[in-house]
Design a protein around this motif. Structure first.
Motif, PDB file in Angstrom:
ATOM      1  N   ARG A   1      20.261  42.525  31.410  1.00 36.75           N
ATOM      2  CA  ARG A   1      21.621  42.617  30.902  1.00 36.75           C
ATOM      3  C   ARG A   1      22.572  41.704  31.649  1.00 36.75           C
ATOM      4  O   ARG A   1      23.585  41.286  31.128  1.00 36.75           O
ATOM      5  N   PHE A   2      22.298  41.472  32.950  1.00 35.65           N
ATOM      6  CA  PHE A   2      23.267  40.749  33.765  1.00 35.65           C
ATOM      7  C   PHE A   2      23.252  39.258  33.451  1.00 35.65           C
ATOM      8  O   PHE A   2      22.331  38.732  32.840  1.00 35.65           O
ATOM      9  N   ASP A   3      24.304  38.630  33.938  1.00 39.04           N
ATOM     10  CA  ASP A   3      24.540  37.210  33.725  1.00 39.04           C
ATOM     11  C   ASP A   3      23.420  36.307  34.274  1.00 39.04           C
ATOM     12  O   ASP A   3      23.274  35.161  33.854  1.00 39.04           O
ATOM     13  N   ASN A   4      22.641  36.841  35.215  1.00 39.83           N
ATOM     14  CA  ASN A   4      21.566  36.028  35.790  1.00 39.83           C
ATOM     15  C   ASN A   4      20.338  35.971  34.887  1.00 39.83           C
ATOM     16  O   ASN A   4      19.328  35.363  35.229  1.00 39.83           O
ATOM     17  N   THR A   5      20.411  36.615  33.723  1.00 34.27           N
ATOM     18  CA  THR A   5      19.291  36.615  32.779  1.00 34.27           C
ATOM     19  C   THR A   5      19.313  35.316  31.978  1.00 34.27           C
ATOM     20  O   THR A   5      20.211  35.092  31.171  1.00 34.27           O
TER      21      THR A   5
ATOM     22  N   GLY B   1      26.464  38.083  48.526  1.00 38.65           N
ATOM     23  CA  GLY B   1      25.709  38.541  47.363  1.00 38.65           C
ATOM     24  C   GLY B   1      25.832  37.565  46.223  1.00 38.65           C
ATOM     25  O   GLY B   1      25.800  36.358  46.435  1.00 38.65           O
ATOM     26  N   HIS B   2      25.988  38.098  45.036  1.00 39.61           N
ATOM     27  CA  HIS B   2      26.061  37.271  43.829  1.00 39.61           C
ATOM     28  C   HIS B   2      27.481  37.313  43.266  1.00 39.61           C
ATOM     29  O   HIS B   2      28.293  38.143  43.656  1.00 39.61           O
ATOM     30  N   LYS B   3      27.736  36.441  42.285  1.00 40.98           N
ATOM     31  CA  LYS B   3      29.076  36.330  41.717  1.00 40.98           C
ATOM     32  C   LYS B   3      29.606  37.684  41.220  1.00 40.98           C
ATOM     33  O   LYS B   3      30.715  38.079  41.516  1.00 40.98           O
ATOM     34  N   PHE B   4      28.774  38.405  40.477  1.00 39.26           N
ATOM     35  CA  PHE B   4      29.243  39.653  39.864  1.00 39.26           C
ATOM     36  C   PHE B   4      28.759  40.918  40.588  1.00 39.26           C
ATOM     37  O   PHE B   4      29.055  42.024  40.151  1.00 39.26           O
ATOM     38  N   ALA B   5      28.008  40.731  41.648  1.00 41.15           N
ATOM     39  CA  ALA B   5      27.494  41.883  42.395  1.00 41.15           C
ATOM     40  C   ALA B   5      27.359  41.503  43.856  1.00 41.15           C
ATOM     41  O   ALA B   5      26.548  40.642  44.204  1.00 41.15           O
ATOM     42  N   ALA B   6      28.168  42.119  44.688  1.00 41.76           N
ATOM     43  CA  ALA B   6      28.110  41.768  46.104  1.00 41.76           C
ATOM     44  C   ALA B   6      28.469  42.978  46.955  1.00 41.76           C
ATOM     45  O   ALA B   6      28.852  44.030  46.423  1.00 41.76           O
TER      46      ALA B   6
END
Ligand SMILES: [Mn+2]
Length: 321
Positions: free
Chosen positions: A167-171, A292-297
């Motif tokens: 679901r996340f943007d990293n997909t 972390g990551h752009k949308f999760a840190a």
């Protein structure tokens, strides 16, 4: 990236240690057990596997997870031929195991965090990959390794969890490509899905309902956050694994642009987990020494929980949500 060197070093090393990061998630555990399975399958060699903190029960289905030993059971003076870190963005994420890492004859760093400083002798870092599981599968392919069902289950779990079920943007296309190959090997997506996402304990659900009921909303509900006190954890006998997915639930609210959970730690400090829909929360967390990551840190702040939450809110206010 030098895949043949990685293959050679794994082939020639007599004792190998694989290390996962503190507060382990599906990616670091799946990557660790997947790499273990693949080395065992391709070179008939057993490695040591280390966890830094408690492994959430939900991952107990991962093949070979029962062979993982906690950092406390390791002799820190031991010298390994090869130590491989998986999903470890920075060395403070392996705490005291850094001694073992530093002492090893050769050090490998396999990761996908954009903040990774390439601290290994050999580094396989792809910030475009969804997960370390995806990076590892690519390594296996490049090295011409067999990937058996055990390894495939582990890597699939790593990808599934780090993408929040794709679901996340990293997909990305490569994520599905890799997952597709793992399914071809025999992974059953519905089976892994049930094991990972439909196995919440009653404690987790009741505890999270409590945390959500206390959530605060600011800036026309664009900011959602909740403070978790030690006494909340005690009241529900909730462990750290009960925090899993809590911040995402606040982000899931339609009006939320940025969500965070500030948790009071035993030592009086505060652990912050942050999620967003647009803003770069890795940037915000880096200000507090996290990442972390752009949308999760996430980050850890040396301040009481309410003061820490205030500091975070102040930083958020400087960002376009
Ligand atoms: Mn990861």
């Amino acid at each position: 990236m030098d895949y043949s060197k990685l293959n050679d070093i794994i082939k020639s090393s007599k004792n190998i240690l694989i290390i996962s990061h503190i507060n382990p998630d599906g990616d670091t555990l799946g990557s660790m057990c997947g790499l273990y399975s693949a080395i065992l399958d391709n070179y008939k060699k057993k490695c040591d596997m280390m966890s830094i903190s408690k492994i959430p029960d939900v991952y107990s289905f991962l093949p070979h997870l029962n062979e993982v030993k906690n950092i406390e059971d390791y002799d820190k003076s031991r010298e390994y031929d090869l130590v491989i870190n998986v999903d470890v963005a920075s060395l403070d994420r392996i705490c005291d195991a850094k001694t073992l890492f530093d002492k090893a004859k050769f050090r490998v760093n396999i990761d996908h965090h954009k903040t990774n400083s390439a601290y290994g002798d050999l580094n396989f870092i792809n910030p475009d990959a969804s997960s370390t599981g995806e990076v590892l599968f690519n390594c296996f392919s490049e090295m011409g390794w067999r990937v058996n069902l055990d390894a495939a289950i582990c890597l699939y779990t790593a990808i599934l969890t780090d993408t929040g079920s794709f679901r996340f943007d990293n997909t990305k296309p490569l994520t599905f490509d890799t997952a597709g190959k793992l399914v071809e090997i025999g992974v059953q997506p519905s089976d892994i899905y049930k094991k990972v996402y439909e196995s919440d304990s009653k404690t987790l659900v009741m505890f999270q309902a409590h945390c959500i009921s206390k959530a605060k909303f600011l800036d026309n509900d664009k900011i959602a956050y909740t403070i978790v006190y030690k006494k909340d954890m005690e009241k529900f006998s909730a462990g750290d694994d009960c925090m899993e997915g809590l911040t995402e639930k606040l982000r899931a609210i339609v009006t939320t642009r940025i969500a965070f959970v500030a948790k009071e730690m035993k030592n009086g400090g505060t652990k912050v987990s942050m999620r967003s829909k647009f803003a770069d929360v890795a940037e915000i967390c880096e200000i507090f020494g996290g990442g972390g990551h752009k949308f999760a840190a996430g980050c850890t702040i040396k301040a009481p929980v309410e003061e820490a939450a205030r500091k975070v809110l102040e930083e958020i206010s400087k960002h376009e949500l």
